[in-house]
Write a protein that holds these residues in place. Structure first.
Motif, short mmCIF file in Angstrom:
data_model
loop_
_atom_site.label_atom_id
_atom_site.label_comp_id
_atom_site.label_asym_id
_atom_site.label_seq_id
_atom_site.Cartn_x
_atom_site.Cartn_y
_atom_site.Cartn_z
N PRO A 97 -7.22 42.91 -18.09
CA PRO A 97 -6.43 41.83 -17.52
C PRO A 97 -7.06 40.48 -17.66
N TYR A 98 -8.36 40.42 -17.89
CA TYR A 98 -9.08 39.15 -17.83
C TYR A 98 -8.80 38.28 -19.04
N SER A 345 11.32 37.08 -28.18
CA SER A 345 9.96 36.53 -28.11
C SER A 345 9.60 36.11 -26.70
N ALA A 346 10.61 35.72 -25.91
CA ALA A 346 10.35 35.29 -24.53
C ALA A 346 9.83 36.42 -23.65
N MET A 347 9.85 37.66 -24.17
CA MET A 347 9.33 38.80 -23.39
C MET A 347 7.83 38.73 -23.21
N GLU A 348 7.16 37.78 -23.87
CA GLU A 348 5.71 37.64 -23.72
C GLU A 348 5.33 37.02 -22.38
N GLY A 349 6.28 36.49 -21.65
CA GLY A 349 6.00 36.00 -20.31
C GLY A 349 5.88 37.15 -19.33
N PRO A 350 5.41 36.90 -18.11
CA PRO A 350 5.34 37.96 -17.10
C PRO A 350 6.71 38.60 -16.89
N THR A 351 6.74 39.88 -16.62
CA THR A 351 8.00 40.61 -16.50
C THR A 351 8.93 40.07 -15.42
N LEU A 462 4.98 48.97 -16.67
CA LEU A 462 3.88 48.27 -17.35
C LEU A 462 2.71 48.04 -16.40
N HIS A 463 3.03 47.73 -15.14
CA HIS A 463 1.99 47.52 -14.13
C HIS A 463 1.19 48.80 -13.93
N ALA A 464 1.88 49.94 -13.82
CA ALA A 464 1.20 51.22 -13.63
C ALA A 464 0.36 51.60 -14.84
N HIS A 470 -6.00 50.47 -18.54
CA HIS A 470 -6.86 49.30 -18.57
C HIS A 470 -6.59 48.41 -19.78
N ARG A 471 -5.35 48.36 -20.19
CA ARG A 471 -4.92 47.44 -21.23
C ARG A 471 -3.40 47.34 -21.15
N GLU A 472 -2.88 46.32 -21.81
CA GLU A 472 -1.44 46.10 -21.79
C GLU A 472 -0.75 47.09 -22.73
N VAL A 473 0.24 47.80 -22.21
CA VAL A 473 0.99 48.78 -23.00
C VAL A 473 2.48 48.56 -22.79
N GLN A 474 3.19 48.27 -23.88
CA GLN A 474 4.65 48.13 -23.83
C GLN A 474 5.35 49.06 -24.80
N ASP A 475 4.56 49.78 -25.59
CA ASP A 475 5.11 50.69 -26.60
C ASP A 475 5.57 51.98 -25.92
#
Length: 747
Positions: A97-98, A345-351, A462-464, A470-475
């Motif tokens: 997250p950092y 592309s705007a999906m890169e912002g917070p959900t 995505l939060h869970a 310990h990393r961003e996962v959207q796939d």
């Protein structure tokens, strides 16, 4: 007489007050207290506890417990490197997250207060809007209904000109505005409440809530606007707010392997694409103003000398052109073809931002603007509504086909929104004056709730996964079986998926089937076929997403619930601050469609929604059959067969592989636009720069050089010798005398 309604301006003022209090008060205090209260040691200790990857990296560097202060001072810069190393340096991931969202050991009381201020003031706005809605429906004894023409809340004459009507800053409240206000404030409240859990320990916590408040104020400015002048101010404020929120994670890098831009680039793309649409919007407004002399909606729709009926008498083609240009603004703001590429592309912002943009603010502004100016579109030629309807229809099926193959969880929902917005424009374009803007706005009303639920549910997932991996996962290929771990999220997401798919008795069923049937009844058979097919495609890609994320082959109920989890770690259900809004939105997703008087609420001359007719119409069940077929096909492929096997079959067949890649890469429209910008636009810029450098500068510099050379040559004649000057003087006289003599002789 209308005392309760006359204070509706407080609904608009509340988020503005929230923004001011946070920006100039609580956020400043938060920054000051964080600077003085959280030491480097605090941060290092927090990082060790938050992510094992950081602790492993710290140990690998041999820091141990020595030099902790110096080491912790570098923690923010190295935390991403630590997580990256801890995960084996997987391509496309740049840290935990950092890196993407810098965190703090704990939220200061001032940061928490920022969230409370935003939530409380939005709660007051929401409650007041619901009270006004009930009053306008005649459900509050002793309170009159709103008049059909509405009431003016505030009016200030900004300027005047003898040739035109006064320029006024005016806010207006009628049933259309009130219905939209309920949507905006309700969804905004739930998003802000949800964000307390989603954005917990974010270093930008207070700033985030300030931006959310600004976003709500901007949208409400559009809703309450009484004229084009005010609506354009709100229009641009919405663009600014979306720019700030899409690019909120300023540290986040692009992920080329996943075709995901950096949030800063996505924010810029959204801003530029909307400005393209706004060029047409401004031109349309100025044609109306130059012809009628007023910006006011009521005056333009009236029968007076400043109304479009008289001002454009004998020149309906110009009015039609003006309204099509006005609609260009909606094409950009509501992400319709061909200005649709910014929304994925705007999906890169917070959900939570995605939920707000897709459900109640940014993209809904275009639909609302067309509904607000419905009388002007009606006065124009039939071509105006035809453009609205066909742009909507083409966009609906275009985006739906792209959604069939996307693997990014949020991107599937993005193309779903684009498609559903197309439905709304079809409803506005085919309804006619007997229905008015009700059909399109009804789908906007129901869509706001189930789309907010879909996005907030995706955010919960995505939060869970962020905490588990310990990393961003959207796939979605790294998900699966999440219903076992997150039953509340899965159940509410299933309700929203059924609603958007047009499953009977849920809210989306009534709004979607109504506008599909309107297209058929009014003889728009092409649009009817498009919307009907799109309904089946929508059901397929929504349940494809559900089965990939929450179900899977081998799960309970034949794979519908649970299944093998393809990710790492163990996900857990989100906190109550995130699940409670999901439950509330699930209730709206079921019952919002039962407002049978919605059409009549917006236009007293429109009919009631006839539920009996909907259920007795055979065409309705044709649409339901296609939706159920889409769900069934998704079940067969992703629960019975399994996505791995489906992928192998597609890759082994040349035709399927071609179409899969065509859709996966979004018909290569983004690539085309990139090529146009890179080689055409920038090429013209280089040509213009060369012309400026070599032609314009060449002429200027050439004239200057010529003067310099002439001066350099002439200065040699200045020798300072009297003999030379006398020679030139008498020589000149001699030449002059010869010329005079020759001329005299010729005469």
């Amino acid at each position: 007489m209308y005392g309760l309604y006359e204070y509706a301006w407080l609904i608009l003022a509340a988020p503005l007050a929230s923004f001011a209090v946070i920006v100039f008060g609580t956020r400043m205090a938060d920054l000051w207290s964080r600077h003085h209260g959280q030491t480097a040691q605090d941060y290092a200790a927090y990082l060790r506890e938050a992510d094992p990857a950081f602790a492993a990296w710290e140990t690998a560097r041999g820091s141990g417990g020595h030099g902790e202060q110096q080491h912790a001072a570098q923690a923010a810069g190295h935390a991403g490197e630590a997580a990256h190393a801890g995960h084996g340096g997987e391509a496309g991931h740049h840290g935990d997250p950092y890196d993407d969202d810098p965190t703090v050991p704990y939220l200061t009381p001032w940061a928490k207060l920022s969230g409370y201020v935003g939530v409380v003031l939005m709660l007051l706005s929401c409650l007041y809007s619901w009270v006004l809605l009930f009053a306008s429906l005649g459900l509050l004894p002793g309170t009159p209904r709103l008049p059909e023409e509405g009431i003016t809340l505030f009016s200030y004459t900004w300027g005047s000109d003898a040739a035109f009507q006064p320029y006024t800053i005016a806010f207006h409240l009628d049933n259309l505005a009130l219905a939209m206000t309920v949507v905006v404030t309700t969804v905004s409240l739930l998003v802000q409440f949800y964000s307390q859990g989603y954005m917990a320990q974010s270093a930008g916590y207070a700033r985030f809530f300030a931006y959310l408040s600004l976003f709500a104020f901007s949208m409400l400015t559009i809703v309450f606007a009484a004229n084009f002048l005010v609506i354009f101010v709100g229009w641009e404020l919405v663009g600014l707010s979306s720019y700030l929120l899409i690019g909120f994670w300023i540290n986040k890098r692009a992920k080329p392997a996943e075709e995901r831009p950096a949030p800063s680039s996505a924010a810029l793309q959204a801003f530029v694409m909307n400005r393209i649409g706004d060029v047409g919007f401004i031109l349309g407004i100025m044609i109306l103003f130059a012809t009628t002399g007023t910006f006011d909606f009521a005056t333009l729709a009236g029968n007076g000398p400043h109304g479009v009926a008289q001002a454009f008498a004998g020149n309906q083609a110009l009015l039609t052109l003006a309204m099509i240009l006005v609609f260009c603004g909606a094409i950009g703001k509501s992400a319709q073809v061909p200005l649709h590429t910014w929304l994925p592309s705007a999906m890169e912002g917070p959900t939570p931002v995605s939920a707000l943009i897709h459900a109640a603010t940014m993209v809904a502004a275009g639909v609302y603007m067309v509904a607000r100016t419905f009388a002007l579109f009606s006065a124009a030629g039939p071509q105006a509504f035809e453009v609205v309807a066909w742009i909507g229809g083409i966009t609906a099926i275009f985006a739906a086909t792209i959604g069939l193959t996307q693997t990014d969880f949020k991107r599937v929902l993005a193309f779903s929104t684009i498609s559903q917005l197309g439905y709304m424009f079809v409803g506005l374009g085919v309804a006619g004056t007997e229905i008015g803007p009700g059909a399109g706005m009804f789908h906007l009303f129901t869509h706001a709730f189930f789309k907010a639920l879909l996005f907030l549910g995706a955010g919960s997932v995505l939060h869970a996964l962020h905490h588990a991996m310990h990393r961003e996962v959207q796939d979605m290929r790294l998900m699966g079986g999440l219903a076992r771990f997150m039953p509340v999220t899965a159940a509410t997401w299933l309700i929203a998926g059924l609603s958007i798919s047009g499953f009977p008795f849920l809210s989306g069923f009534y709004s979607k089937e109504t506008l599909i049937s309107l297209a058929f009844e009014h003889g728009n058979y092409g649009l009817w076929a498009i919307t009907l097919v799109t309904a089946g495609l929508t059901a397929f890609y929504m349940f494809r997403a559900f089965f990939l994320a929450f179900g899977g082959k081998g799960g309970a109920l034949g794979g519908i619930w649970g299944g093998p989890y393809r990710g790492e770690g163990t996900p857990h259900e989100s906190p109550v601050t995130m699940t409670l809004p999901l439950v509330i939105l699930a209730v709206f997703s079921i019952f919002a469609g039962y407002w049978v008087g919605f059409f009549q609420y917006l236009d007293p001359h429109a009919p009631l929604l006839d539920l009996g007719k909907i259920f007795s119409d055979g065409l309705t069940w044709l649409g339901v059959a296609l939706s159920l077929l889409g769900i069934a096909w998704a079940y067969v492929l992703y629960c019975a067969v399994g996505w791995e096997r489906v992928h192998k079959v597609v890759e082994a067949n040349a035709v399927l592989r071609f179409f899969h890649r065509l859709l996966l890469h979004r018909y290569y429209v983004d690539t085309l636009y990139d090529w146009i910008v890179r080689y055409v636009v920038l090429g013209l810029c280089h040509v213009a720069a060369a012309f400026d450098r070599f032609v314009v500068d060449g002429i200027v510099n050439g004239v200057a050089g010529l003067v310099m050379e002439l001066g350099s040559g002439l200065r040699r004649a200045e020798t300072g010798k009297v003999q030379a000057y006398m020679t030139v003087f008498f020589g000149g006289i001699a030449v002059f005398a010869v010329v005079v003599f020759v001329l005299a002789t010729l005469r």
